[in-house]
Structures are given as C-alpha cells and as structure tokens.
Design a protein around this motif. Structure first.
Motif, short mmCIF file in Angstrom:
data_model
loop_
_atom_site.label_atom_id
_atom_site.label_comp_id
_atom_site.label_asym_id
_atom_site.label_seq_id
_atom_site.Cartn_x
_atom_site.Cartn_y
_atom_site.Cartn_z
N LYS A 10 0.83 -1.21 0.00
CA LYS A 10 0.00 0.00 0.00
C LYS A 10 0.86 1.26 0.00
O LYS A 10 0.59 2.23 -0.71
N GLU A 65 0.95 4.07 -3.05
CA GLU A 65 0.63 5.47 -2.83
C GLU A 65 1.78 6.38 -3.23
O GLU A 65 1.58 7.44 -3.84
N LYS A 117 1.52 9.27 -6.11
CA LYS A 117 1.87 10.67 -5.84
C LYS A 117 2.92 11.18 -6.82
O LYS A 117 2.89 12.35 -7.21
N TRP A 152 -7.80 -0.41 -1.93
CA TRP A 152 -6.85 0.65 -1.61
C TRP A 152 -6.67 1.59 -2.80
O TRP A 152 -6.62 2.81 -2.65
N LYS A 186 -8.84 2.20 -5.15
CA LYS A 186 -10.04 3.02 -5.29
C LYS A 186 -10.01 4.18 -4.29
O LYS A 186 -10.43 5.30 -4.60
N LYS A 187 -9.48 3.93 -3.13
CA LYS A 187 -9.34 4.98 -2.13
C LYS A 187 -8.36 6.05 -2.61
O LYS A 187 -8.59 7.26 -2.45
N LEU A 188 -7.28 5.61 -3.23
CA LEU A 188 -6.28 6.56 -3.77
C LEU A 188 -6.86 7.35 -4.93
O LEU A 188 -6.53 8.53 -5.10
N GLU A 189 -7.72 6.72 -5.73
CA GLU A 189 -8.38 7.45 -6.82
C GLU A 189 -9.16 8.64 -6.28
O GLU A 189 -9.08 9.75 -6.81
N ARG A 190 -9.91 8.40 -5.24
CA ARG A 190 -10.72 9.48 -4.65
C ARG A 190 -9.84 10.53 -3.99
O ARG A 190 -10.10 11.73 -4.10
N LYS A 191 -8.78 10.08 -3.37
CA LYS A 191 -7.91 11.00 -2.63
C LYS A 191 -7.11 11.90 -3.56
O LYS A 191 -6.99 13.12 -3.30
N TYR A 192 -6.59 11.34 -4.65
CA TYR A 192 -5.69 12.10 -5.52
C TYR A 192 -6.34 12.49 -6.86
O TYR A 192 -5.67 13.10 -7.71
N LYS A 193 -7.60 12.10 -7.07
CA LYS A 193 -8.33 12.45 -8.30
C LYS A 193 -7.58 11.99 -9.55
O LYS A 193 -7.37 12.73 -10.51
#
Length: 421
Positions: A95, A99, A103, A134, A136-143
């Motif tokens: 993870k 990430e 980034k 995880w 999918k969570k990064l997609e939302r977080k970093y657009k």
C-alpha cells in the motif's frame, strides 16, 4: 538504404534510415519511375532524430508488484522456479509503495498497478482485493485513475471470484496457449496434470467478457496451427495476445522459424479474407491487445515509428524482493538490474543498436534489453520472423489501399482510438 518489396498488387519502398514507407499501386502508380519519385518526394529521405523516452513521454504508467512467487502451475517456459513459492513483502508495504507511486505520477492519464509479476495472483485473492480497494481509495484521494490488473493462469477463476473481481473493477487476462494440444504441452500443474480443460471451463462461464483477454507464448518448440490458436482464444475472450518467449539462447527459434513464418502467412491471408467479408472480429481482437503481429500491423497501418523495444524503467517499474525496484517483472531475477543503478544499466543496454540498417527497426523497436544483455546481440532467428511480420503488414496495408480503402479507414480509426484510450 532503401528496401524494395514487390507484391503482385503494389511496389513498396522502405527507407531503413528513417522508417519512411511509400506505396506504389499497380495500374495506378506503376508509371512513376524511381528517379522521379526521389525528386518529387524529398521527405522520403528526411533525417530522423531518435526520440529519447522519459517519464513525460508516457500518459499511462505501470507499477508491477511481484508480491508473491507462489503458483499452482509449473509452466515450462516460466522465468521463475515455483517449487518454493514465497511472499515477497507485506500488504502494508505494498500500500505504501502504491501510494508513493501514485503521488509521483499524479498527472498521468492512467496509472496501472499490475499484479502479474511472478506468481499466480489468485492464490492471494485476499491481498488482491485489499489492493483493489486501496487503489479506489487513492483514486478518490488524488483524483487520478488507478487501475488494478493482472494475468492469471485461470485455474482459480470460479464464478464467485470472477464476480468479486469485476464488481471491484479489477481487469484480468488469462494465460491460454491457443489450443488444448499446445496449451497442455507447456502449462501443467506442479504434479504434471494438464490444465486446459479447467481453464476453458472457467472462461466459458464468464458472462461479461468485454474486458477479458487471453495471452499465449510461442517458444522454440511451437508446432501447432497458429490460426487455430487465435480462433480458439478469440472465442473465449475479446482480446487476444500472442507473443514470443524471451530467448534463453541464440538457437531458441532456429529449427522453427520457417514453420512459424508460414503459420503467420496463413493468418494474414485469413485476416484479409475476413476483411473481404466485412468481418473484423478476429482482427480487432488481435489489435486490441499486446499481440506481436497486432502491434506490428498497428504501427505499419498508421505509420507509428518507435525508438525502443519497451518502456521498462521509464513507463513502468517493478518492485521485487526486499523492496528493490527493477525495470520490469522478468528482470527481477537478475541483481544487475536492481535499484536506480540497475535501471540505468537496463536503459544503457536498451540504447545499444544491434539493428543497424534493418528495414523494420522503427516498427519492431529492436530486441528486448534482457535478451541483448544475455546474448550480446539480437536473436537472429526471431529477427527473421519479425522481418516477415513486417513484410506481411506492408502487404496487408497495400491490399487495403488497393481494394478496401473503407476498411483501411475503419481499421485506422480503431487503432487511433485504442492509442488514445
């Protein structure tokens, strides 16, 4: 150096210095003399400046995660020994690495997290799903668009697993070596049992096949009907990719090169026949994936020149044992390619030009750097095969120019749309 191809329907000139291609159709352009052509078309001899690929060259980028070497098959051409499978690193570390990669590449159109690296991903289904959630969570977080994908051997693709993967937008392809006869020759369980029947059953049960692909490897023992391999794979999936095994020795394809060339000739004739009948299904299945002949066809049809064999170490990196980075998944078995220094070494090998004035170098891209490092040359017999694939691609386009210009426009649009997406 200018290479002349004289087909019954056309004469094709290829400038090996810059990759420029010109078609002279019989009965239309045959009165044009070579000297007049050179005078009227000075761009044919334009100087070409090699493109240096860097991170900015790619709108899509890939992180390969080799998190486990565990596998329930023992394929004869695999680059790893799976007798002692092991987990290479923890889920939390995975993870973290994903990430960090996201980034660093937040401006990319698509970021792929590829779990195909070394073992069978579905042995670790719990971890696969954790990675998917995880991402999918990064997609939302970093657009940014983060896509999890992998190639599976297909033996564990039961109905519940398929639904779980598709519900979570995980892309997967299946290794299927064409026909039952060819598949079971190479892809067997660790106890020697064949695997084709189970994999075919699992693939047939998948209802939503829109993004389902099948992949096959040709090695030096190939003696099967290639067209049947393509046809069988395309019945079970919408994307078909057949590629060549990386050479372990210079004679890998020595005894089978002419046979393989003949099989590709038959495939080309079949594709032309299907185009005459306005049937694009198999052709689009081949163009849609990462198929060797499909890639050559695509590049020749839209005259897309390339200057490198692959994107290893630039458009993709691979995480191997002890959290070390490598340029690609197959390179993780060689410590020479470990870390930034190893990736730079890989890039330096990639720049070595054994192709000289080969007529198809700008459409083939050259030899795999791993093979160049091992053989200290190109695989001469694989080069022989690829030169014929280039010639068949030239003929295929010449045929469309002569008889099916509408089809050429349709196929070109398909290729451009694929590249754009």
């Amino acid at each position: 150096m200018i290479k002349h191809y004289r087909f019954g329907i056309a004469r094709v000139l290829v400038n090996s210095i810059n990759g420029e291609i010109r078609y002279f159709m019989k009965d239309i352009d045959e009165e044009k003399t070579y000297e007049v052509f050179l005078y009227q078309d000075p761009t044919f001899n334009n100087v070409i400046f090699p493109q240096v690929y860097d991170n900015d060259s790619y709108s899509k980028i890939t992180l390969s995660l080799n998190f486990s070497t565990k596998c329930n098959l023992n394929c004869k051409y695999c680059f790893l020994d799976h007798k002692e499978g092991e987990t290479l690193y923890s889920l939390e570390k995975i993870k973290e690495e994903i990430e960090n990669f996201v980034k660093r590449n937040i401006k990319k159109k698509k970021i792929f997290v590829d779990l195909s690296g070394s073992g069978e991903p579905l042995i670790n289904l719990v971890e696969v799903m954790a990675i998917a959630k995880w991402c999918k969570k990064l997609e939302r977080k970093y657009k940014v668009n983060v896509i999890v994908q992998f190639v599976t051997n297909g033996t564990l693709l039961d109905e519940k697993t398929v639904k779980l993967l598709q519900d979570n937008a995980v892309l997967f392809g299946v290794s299927l070596d064409g026909t039952k006869e060819n598949h079971d020759k190479n892809r067997v369980f660790s106890d020697g049992r064949p695997s084709y029947d189970l994999i075919e059953k699992n693939m047939k049960a998948i209802e939503e096949k829109q993004f389902l692909g099948s992949a096959m490897v040709i090695d030096g023992s190939f003696n099967t009907n290639l067209l049947n391999c393509y046809l069988n794979m395309s019945k079970l999936s919408t994307t078909t990719s057949i590629k060549f095994k990386r050479s372990d020795h210079i004679d890998e394809y020595k005894d089978r090169a002419d046979y393989i060339i003949g099989e590709y000739f038959n495939l080309m004739l079949y594709l032309i026949q299907m185009i005459r009948e306005n049937d694009y299904q198999l052709l689009f299945s081949i163009l849609r994936g990462d198929d060797t002949f499909g890639t050559m066809l695509s590049r020749v049809i839209i005259e897309n020149k390339v200057f490198a064999r692959c994107d290893g170490g630039v458009g993709r990196i691979s995480l191997g044992k002890n959290y070390k980075i490598y340029p690609c998944a197959p390179s993780i078995v060689n410590s020479s390619f470990e870390g930034e220094e190893g990736i730079n070494y890989f890039k330096s090998i990639a720049k070595i030009d054994y192709c000289n004035d080969c007529e198809c170098k700008f459409y083939c891209g050259g030899e795999c750097p791993l093979v160049k490092e091992k053989l200290k040359s190109n695989d001469i017999y694989l080069c022989k095969i690829k030169k014929k694939l280039f010639e068949y691609s030239l003929y295929f386009k010449a045929y469309l120019l002569k008889y099916k210009k509408e089809a050429l426009n349709t196929i070109s649009s398909f290729i451009y749309n694929k590249e754009a997406n």
